[in-house]
Design a protein around this motif. Structure first.
Motif, PDB file in Angstrom:
ATOM      1  N   GLY A  52       0.790  -1.228   0.000  1.00 51.96           N
ATOM      2  CA  GLY A  52       0.000   0.000   0.000  1.00 51.96           C
ATOM      3  C   GLY A  52       0.819   1.273   0.000  1.00 51.96           C
ATOM      4  N   SER A  53       2.131   1.158   0.188  1.00 52.58           N
ATOM      5  CA  SER A  53       2.945   2.367   0.311  1.00 52.58           C
ATOM      6  C   SER A  53       3.968   2.530  -0.813  1.00 52.58           C
ATOM      7  N   ILE A  54       3.802   1.789  -1.910  1.00 55.90           N
ATOM      8  CA  ILE A  54       4.713   1.962  -3.044  1.00 55.90           C
ATOM      9  C   ILE A  54       3.959   2.560  -4.240  1.00 55.90           C
ATOM     10  N   SER A  55       4.680   3.320  -5.035  1.00 54.24           N
ATOM     11  CA  SER A  55       4.072   4.079  -6.133  1.00 54.24           C
ATOM     12  C   SER A  55       3.357   3.225  -7.184  1.00 54.24           C
ATOM     13  N   PRO A  56       3.931   2.087  -7.630  1.00 51.09           N
ATOM     14  CA  PRO A  56       3.248   1.320  -8.676  1.00 51.09           C
ATOM     15  C   PRO A  56       1.831   0.892  -8.274  1.00 51.09           C
ATOM     16  N   SER A 209     -10.172  18.896 -11.234  1.00 51.59           N
ATOM     17  CA  SER A 209      -9.178  19.905 -10.876  1.00 51.59           C
ATOM     18  C   SER A 209      -7.816  19.316 -10.562  1.00 51.59           C
ATOM     19  N   ASP A 210      -7.782  18.096 -10.081  1.00 54.71           N
ATOM     20  CA  ASP A 210      -6.509  17.481  -9.708  1.00 54.71           C
ATOM     21  C   ASP A 210      -6.629  15.964  -9.771  1.00 54.71           C
ATOM     22  N   TYR A 211      -5.491  15.312  -9.838  1.00 56.52           N
ATOM     23  CA  TYR A 211      -5.438  13.857 -10.008  1.00 56.52           C
ATOM     24  C   TYR A 211      -4.500  13.229  -8.972  1.00 56.52           C
ATOM     25  N   LEU A 212      -4.874  12.046  -8.512  1.00 53.90           N
ATOM     26  CA  LEU A 212      -3.972  11.252  -7.682  1.00 53.90           C
ATOM     27  C   LEU A 212      -2.923  10.560  -8.551  1.00 53.90           C
ATOM     28  N   TYR A 213      -3.324  10.184  -9.766  1.00 53.69           N
ATOM     29  CA  TYR A 213      -2.433   9.440 -10.658  1.00 53.69           C
ATOM     30  C   TYR A 213      -1.319  10.328 -11.198  1.00 53.69           C
ATOM     31  N   SER A 214      -0.141   9.766 -11.280  1.00 47.63           N
ATOM     32  CA  SER A 214       0.988  10.425 -11.940  1.00 47.63           C
ATOM     33  C   SER A 214       1.700   9.369 -12.787  1.00 47.63           C
ATOM     34  N   SER A 215       2.612   9.803 -13.647  1.00 49.45           N
ATOM     35  CA  SER A 215       3.255   8.874 -14.579  1.00 49.45           C
ATOM     36  C   SER A 215       4.778   8.850 -14.407  1.00 49.45           C
ATOM     37  N   PRO A 216       5.263   8.397 -13.247  1.00 53.34           N
ATOM     38  CA  PRO A 216       6.710   8.328 -13.070  1.00 53.34           C
ATOM     39  C   PRO A 216       7.292   7.105 -13.780  1.00 53.34           C
ATOM     40  N   LYS A 217       8.551   7.195 -14.141  1.00 47.31           N
ATOM     41  CA  LYS A 217       9.227   6.034 -14.716  1.00 47.31           C
ATOM     42  C   LYS A 217       9.532   5.038 -13.607  1.00 47.31           C
ATOM     43  N   LEU A 218       9.300   3.754 -13.906  1.00 49.03           N
ATOM     44  CA  LEU A 218       9.578   2.732 -12.903  1.00 49.03           C
ATOM     45  C   LEU A 218      11.079   2.653 -12.643  1.00 49.03           C
ATOM     46  N   SER A 219      11.424   2.636 -11.373  1.00 47.28           N
ATOM     47  CA  SER A 219      12.818   2.499 -10.960  1.00 47.28           C
ATOM     48  C   SER A 219      12.835   1.921  -9.553  1.00 47.28           C
ATOM     49  N   ILE A 220      14.022   1.720  -9.032  1.00 53.68           N
ATOM     50  CA  ILE A 220      14.130   1.202  -7.666  1.00 53.68           C
ATOM     51  C   ILE A 220      13.456   2.164  -6.679  1.00 53.68           C
ATOM     52  N   THR A 222      10.808   3.952  -7.002  1.00 53.25           N
ATOM     53  CA  THR A 222       9.343   3.844  -6.955  1.00 53.25           C
ATOM     54  C   THR A 222       8.875   2.685  -6.081  1.00 53.25           C
ATOM     55  N   PHE A 223       9.788   1.774  -5.732  1.00 52.09           N
ATOM     56  CA  PHE A 223       9.434   0.649  -4.864  1.00 52.09           C
ATOM     57  C   PHE A 223       9.843   0.887  -3.414  1.00 52.09           C
ATOM     58  N   ILE A 224      10.309   2.103  -3.141  1.00 46.39           N
ATOM     59  CA  ILE A 224      10.595   2.486  -1.753  1.00 46.39           C
ATOM     60  C   ILE A 224       9.302   3.002  -1.116  1.00 46.39           C
ATOM     61  N   PRO A 225       8.905   2.446   0.019  1.00 50.48           N
ATOM     62  CA  PRO A 225       7.638   2.868   0.640  1.00 50.48           C
ATOM     63  C   PRO A 225       7.638   4.349   1.000  1.00 50.48           C
ATOM     64  N   ARG A 226       6.484   4.994   0.752  1.00 51.67           N
ATOM     65  CA  ARG A 226       6.300   6.404   1.118  1.00 51.67           C
ATOM     66  C   ARG A 226       4.883   6.581   1.655  1.00 51.67           C
ATOM     67  N   SER A 227       4.745   7.426   2.655  1.00 48.51           N
ATOM     68  CA  SER A 227       3.444   7.619   3.286  1.00 48.51           C
ATOM     69  C   SER A 227       2.425   8.242   2.332  1.00 48.51           C
ATOM     70  N   VAL A 228       2.897   9.048   1.364  1.00 50.91           N
ATOM     71  CA  VAL A 228       1.971   9.668   0.415  1.00 50.91           C
ATOM     72  C   VAL A 228       1.234   8.613  -0.397  1.00 50.91           C
ATOM     73  N   ASN A 229       1.871   7.484  -0.643  1.00 50.54           N
ATOM     74  CA  ASN A 229       1.212   6.406  -1.384  1.00 50.54           C
ATOM     75  C   ASN A 229       0.138   5.728  -0.539  1.00 50.54           C
ATOM     76  N   LEU A 230       0.378   5.633   0.762  1.00 52.36           N
ATOM     77  CA  LEU A 230      -0.662   5.109   1.653  1.00 52.36           C
ATOM     78  C   LEU A 230      -1.895   6.001   1.621  1.00 52.36           C
ATOM     79  N   TYR A 231      -1.661   7.315   1.593  1.00 52.71           N
ATOM     80  CA  TYR A 231      -2.775   8.261   1.503  1.00 52.71           C
ATOM     81  C   TYR A 231      -3.562   8.038   0.212  1.00 52.71           C
TER      82      TYR A 231
END
Length: 253
Positions: A52-56, A209-220, A222-231
């Motif tokens: 739940g806390s990784i970008s992909p 007006s705004d989106y949760l989705y973004s289009s980052p390139k997959l890399s190591i 993006t698999f690091i947990p971040r609290s913003v992804n939990l949100y």
């Protein structure tokens, strides 16, 4: 039924699910002589927290919810009769003695004001009660006036507590059901809002007006947990439950 709805949303929050599993794991570890069971429970908690806390994962869920609104209907805004913006939260700061719009409300309001000006719509409608002493709608209306929108062209719905009531109240506010409404809210919240509003007004244009989705390139990274992804995951799951609940209520009505 509403209590069940609230409980469903609460228990699908990744943080709540992890806490429940951790508590369960601790209880089992004290009562059971077999170490396998608490290990399984703790592993399940870890997996939920990590996934739940990784970008992909957060992006994939956001994409499912928002994909219908990646194409903006910018060509239709010249024909709008009203622009309706839904509140997304406010906060009271006792140290400055002021109630301020949340970043979500600010994003929605600024987008709505821009569309209001570009379309030369007759009215800007601010909707939302919120939980403070002053409503979200009133906070937005005051901010809109400070940003140059004439007070006479702002209508305020300060009593609607949810998406269902937003649509009900604007239905009472405008007798002409053929008006063209530009609906402004966050993309993740648009599907439910648009569906409810179209029960009364067929000419609704979704203008997120705004989106949760973004289009980052997959890399190591993006698999690091971040609290913003939990949100993001919690927000998407919350909205999915809301969509499902509104459909169930419609079918049972």
């Amino acid at each position: 039924m509403s209590t069940l709805y609230i409980l469903l949303k609460a228990f699908l929050d990744p943080v709540v699910a992890v806490l429940i599993l951790l508590i369960l794991g601790l209880l089992v570890s004290f009562r059971s002589e077999k170490r396998r069971y608490p290990r399984i429970i703790f592993l399940a908690a870890f997996i939920i927290l990590y996934i739940g806390s990784i970008s992909p994962v957060s992006n994939a869920l956001s994409y499912i919810l928002e994909r219908e609104y990646f194409i903006r209907h910018s060509g239709n805004i010249e024909k709008l009769d009203i622009v309706m913006v839904l509140g997304g939260g406010i906060s009271y700061n006792k140290y400055i003695g002021s109630t301020l719009p949340s970043y979500q409300t600010t994003s929605r309001l600024f987008h709505a004001i821009q569309l209001f000006r570009d379309s030369v719509a007759e009215y800007l409608v601010c909707a939302g009660k919120g939980s403070g002493n002053i409503s979200e709608a009133e906070v937005m209306a005051k901010a809109a006036v400070r940003l140059g929108v004439p007070a006479a062209r702002i209508k305020v719905d300060s009593t609607s507590r949810n998406t269902w009531e937003h649509a009900q109240n604007i239905n009472k506010l405008f007798q002409n059901k053929d008006i063209k409404i530009g609906l402004v809210t966050s993309a993740y919240h648009m599907k439910r809002s648009e569906r409810e509003l179209k029960k009364y007004f067929p000419n609704v244009i979704a203008l997120p007006s705004d989106y949760l989705y973004s289009s980052p390139k997959l890399s190591i990274v993006t698999f690091i947990p971040r609290s913003v992804n939990l949100y993001k995951v919690a927000t998407v799951l919350n909205e999915m439950i809301g969509n499902m609940w509104y459909r169930i209520r419609k079918d049972s009505a």
